[in-house]
Design a protein around this motif. Structure first.
Motif, PDB file in Angstrom:
ATOM      1  N   ASN A 206       0.829  -1.212   0.000  1.00 27.72           N
ATOM      2  CA  ASN A 206       0.000   0.000   0.000  1.00 27.72           C
ATOM      3  C   ASN A 206       0.866   1.266   0.000  1.00 27.72           C
ATOM      4  OD1 ASN A 206      -2.336  -1.526   0.027  1.00 27.72           O
ATOM      5  ND2 ASN A 206      -2.556  -1.456   2.252  1.00 27.72           N
ATOM      6  N   ALA A 207       1.968   1.214   0.751  1.00 24.80           N
ATOM      7  CA  ALA A 207       2.870   2.369   0.797  1.00 24.80           C
ATOM      8  C   ALA A 207       3.516   2.612  -0.562  1.00 24.80           C
ATOM      9  CB  ALA A 207       3.950   2.139   1.861  1.00 24.80           C
ATOM     10  N   THR A 208       3.878   1.529  -1.249  1.00 27.36           N
ATOM     11  CA  THR A 208       4.486   1.653  -2.584  1.00 27.36           C
ATOM     12  C   THR A 208       3.485   2.230  -3.582  1.00 27.36           C
ATOM     13  OG1 THR A 208       5.946  -0.238  -2.161  1.00 27.36           O
ATOM     14  CG2 THR A 208       5.607   0.397  -4.463  1.00 27.36           C
ATOM     15  N   ILE A 209       2.247   1.741  -3.520  1.00 31.85           N
ATOM     16  CA  ILE A 209       1.201   2.245  -4.414  1.00 31.85           C
ATOM     17  C   ILE A 209       0.958   3.734  -4.167  1.00 31.85           C
ATOM     18  CG2 ILE A 209      -1.275   2.141  -4.911  1.00 31.85           C
ATOM     19  CD1 ILE A 209      -1.105  -0.889  -4.500  1.00 31.85           C
ATOM     20  N   LYS A 213       1.433   6.634  -6.949  1.00 27.63           N
ATOM     21  CA  LYS A 213       0.343   7.553  -7.291  1.00 27.63           C
ATOM     22  C   LYS A 213       0.799   8.998  -7.139  1.00 27.63           C
ATOM     23  CE  LYS A 213      -3.652   4.596  -6.292  1.00 27.63           C
ATOM     24  NZ  LYS A 213      -4.824   4.363  -5.401  1.00 27.63           N
ATOM     25  N   LYS A 214       1.532   9.250  -6.058  1.00 26.99           N
ATOM     26  CA  LYS A 214       2.051  10.595  -5.820  1.00 26.99           C
ATOM     27  C   LYS A 214       2.981  11.039  -6.947  1.00 26.99           C
ATOM     28  CE  LYS A 214       4.556  13.334  -2.373  1.00 26.99           C
ATOM     29  NZ  LYS A 214       5.253  13.284  -1.044  1.00 26.99           N
ATOM     30  N   ASP A 215       3.760  10.088  -7.461  1.00 29.42           N
ATOM     31  CA  ASP A 215       4.710  10.387  -8.539  1.00 29.42           C
ATOM     32  C   ASP A 215       4.081  10.315  -9.924  1.00 29.42           C
ATOM     33  OD1 ASP A 215       6.621  10.618  -6.553  1.00 29.42           O
ATOM     34  OD2 ASP A 215       7.405   8.589  -6.829  1.00 29.42           O
ATOM     35  N   GLY A 216       2.778   9.978  -9.983  1.00 34.40           N
ATOM     36  CA  GLY A 216       2.091   9.870 -11.261  1.00 34.40           C
ATOM     37  C   GLY A 216       2.514   8.675 -12.081  1.00 34.40           C
ATOM     38  N   LYS A 217       2.981   7.614 -11.426  1.00 38.89           N
ATOM     39  CA  LYS A 217       3.513   6.441 -12.140  1.00 38.89           C
ATOM     40  C   LYS A 217       2.680   5.178 -11.914  1.00 38.89           C
ATOM     41  CE  LYS A 217       8.297   8.125 -11.793  1.00 38.89           C
ATOM     42  NZ  LYS A 217       9.661   7.823 -11.267  1.00 38.89           N
ATOM     43  N   THR A 219      -0.370   2.559 -12.382  1.00 40.02           N
ATOM     44  CA  THR A 219      -1.385   2.084 -13.312  1.00 40.02           C
ATOM     45  C   THR A 219      -2.171   0.983 -12.621  1.00 40.02           C
ATOM     46  OG1 THR A 219       0.081   2.528 -15.188  1.00 40.02           O
ATOM     47  CG2 THR A 219      -1.801   1.071 -15.583  1.00 40.02           C
ATOM     48  N   GLU A 220      -3.495   1.060 -12.678  1.00 35.81           N
ATOM     49  CA  GLU A 220      -4.346   0.072 -12.021  1.00 35.81           C
ATOM     50  C   GLU A 220      -4.003  -1.336 -12.462  1.00 35.81           C
ATOM     51  OE1 GLU A 220      -6.902  -0.770  -9.111  1.00 35.81           O
ATOM     52  OE2 GLU A 220      -6.571   1.299  -9.766  1.00 35.81           O
ATOM     53  N   GLY A 221      -3.758  -2.217 -11.481  1.00 38.80           N
ATOM     54  CA  GLY A 221      -3.463  -3.605 -11.789  1.00 38.80           C
ATOM     55  C   GLY A 221      -1.996  -3.913 -12.003  1.00 38.80           C
ATOM     56  N   MET A 222      -1.133  -2.916 -11.950  1.00 35.73           N
ATOM     57  CA  MET A 222       0.292  -3.159 -12.179  1.00 35.73           C
ATOM     58  C   MET A 222       0.880  -4.016 -11.055  1.00 35.73           C
ATOM     59  SD  MET A 222       1.957   0.586 -11.183  1.00 35.73           S
ATOM     60  CE  MET A 222       3.626   0.111 -11.638  1.00 35.73           C
ATOM     61  N   THR A 223       1.916  -4.762 -11.395  1.00 35.99           N
ATOM     62  CA  THR A 223       2.576  -5.631 -10.421  1.00 35.99           C
ATOM     63  C   THR A 223       3.414  -4.802  -9.461  1.00 35.99           C
ATOM     64  OG1 THR A 223       2.672  -7.440 -12.024  1.00 35.99           O
ATOM     65  CG2 THR A 223       4.170  -7.565 -10.124  1.00 35.99           C
ATOM     66  N   ILE A 224       3.203  -5.033  -8.179  1.00 29.04           N
ATOM     67  CA  ILE A 224       3.964  -4.319  -7.152  1.00 29.04           C
ATOM     68  C   ILE A 224       4.969  -5.296  -6.541  1.00 29.04           C
ATOM     69  CG2 ILE A 224       3.860  -2.989  -5.015  1.00 29.04           C
ATOM     70  CD1 ILE A 224       2.433  -1.675  -7.383  1.00 29.04           C
ATOM     71  N   PRO A 225       6.256  -5.061  -6.705  1.00 30.67           N
ATOM     72  CA  PRO A 225       7.254  -5.990  -6.158  1.00 30.67           C
ATOM     73  C   PRO A 225       7.256  -5.994  -4.630  1.00 30.67           C
ATOM     74  CG  PRO A 225       8.308  -3.979  -6.930  1.00 30.67           C
ATOM     75  CD  PRO A 225       6.880  -3.891  -7.360  1.00 30.67           C
TER      76      PRO A 225
END
Length: 354
Positions: A206-209, A213-217, A219-225
């Protein structure tokens, strides 16, 4: 198609069997399958008189079950006196390698000459973890944490566990190795989440997402390592367990990042409701296993603002821990509260169980 279905069915069956065979560390320690066992732990005993009062109240009058002491800090003797009057208290060492407050500092117990990589220009510990990472050696870390344990033992204080102030000992593998080795050598449990870490994984995701989002990078559904520090969690858990010590399934430090709107203007009643609501929401998401919940309960005096600007935040933790509503919630939901002392007793009892 039939063969494909059989293959898929076999995979699903294998996963299901694996899940059934995989035990949480709580189960290995003798608690029932599916049990949510928690250590409600208050950091920073010994840091200040206000910190000591917060710990004493959170445990003595509330639901908190454990604490740990910052041995280089000036109010340790005061807390040791309290421990002498309350011999059953679950107290470990909050191994301290940083001194983060601008006008209120402390330094190494090993002595400046022997751990020069741990000190700043004021002769105190560095204010932050990054500076320790770049300046200190693993041998200096080892000398200092042993000096802190030595002071505790000299005072007649036998710690129930070891943990890490600001997570500094987790900053570098060589530091972590010294920490784990000390615990195994002295047969003192170490705070280490080596299980599935489901809560921590979700929080980190959640913190990474949020940052993406803050950086505008984002995308819904993208893989979060997954966080890099989790890649060896199970391996380290195995090392600690095989060394005869208990292991946590998960670790939660959420409350430190909570931001209550207009917190400086909040009344005690408002603080208590807001923090209790957030703890309940947080605990609802816990998975089965043994989880350590970190907090900073403090009873701030007017002087505490001269140490740091977190008086209200830390008071919120304290008010939640002493809220009858939280106690009732924990009982209703079947949470099992425990201590490091009990956890180690259970670890000794189960012996070499894998």
């Amino acid at each position: 198609m039939k063969n494909l279905l059989l293959t898929v069915t076999g995979i699903v069956f294998s996963i299901a069997v694996y899940a059934q065979q995989t035990k949480t560390y709580a189960e290995k320690l003798g608690w029932p399958k599916g049990a949510r066992v928690i250590i409600l732990h208050v950091d920073d005993a010994g840091m200040s008189h206000e910190s000591n009062e917060g710990v004493e109240k959170a445990i003595g009058e509330g639901v908190a079950t454990s604490t740990s002491v910052m041995m280089p800090c000036p109010w340790v003797p005061d807390f040791k006196y309290y421990m002498d009057q309350h011999p059953g208290i679950d107290a470990g060492l909050h191994l301290t390698l940083t001194s983060e407050w601008k006008n209120y500092r402390w330094g190494p117990l090993a002595g400046k000459a022997t751990v020069q990589g741990l000190i700043d220009k004021e002769g105190a510990f560095w204010p932050g973890v990054v500076a320790v990472y770049f300046h200190a050696t693993a041998d200096e870390i080892d000398k200092e944490i042993r000096a802190q344990l030595d002071r505790a033992l000299t005072m007649g204080f036998i710690p129930t566990h070891l943990d890490s102030h600001m997570g500094t000992l987790f900053a570098k593998p060589a530091f972590l190795e010294k920490y784990i080795n000390l615990g195994i050598e002295k047969k003192i449990p170490v705070m280490l989440p080596g299980g599935e870490d489901l809560f921590y994984r979700e929080e980190a995701k959640n913190a990474t997402i949020a940052q993406l989002k803050k950086d505008g990078k984002y995308t819904e559904g993208m893989t979060i390592p997954e966080p890099a520090e989790l890649t060896k969690a199970r391996e380290l858990g195995d090392v600690v367990w095989k060394g005869g010590l208990p292991v946590l399934d998960d670790l939660d430090n959420s409350s430190y990042d909570w931001v209550m709107p207009d917190i400086d203007k909040a009344t005690d009643k408002e603080l208590q409701k807001w923090y209790t609501d957030h703890y309940i929401e947080n605990f609802d998401r816990f998975s089965p296993g043994l989880t350590m919940v970190l907090m900073h309960c403090t009873q701030p005096s007017p002087q505490f603002k001269n140490i740091c600007n977190e008086g209200q935040k830390r008071k919120g933790d304290l008010l939640a821990m002493t809220d009858p509503r939280l106690k009732a919630y924990l009982k209703q939901k079947g949470f099992i509260l425990t201590t490091w002392k009990e956890v180690m007793e259970r670890r000794v009892k189960v012996g070499n169980v894998e």
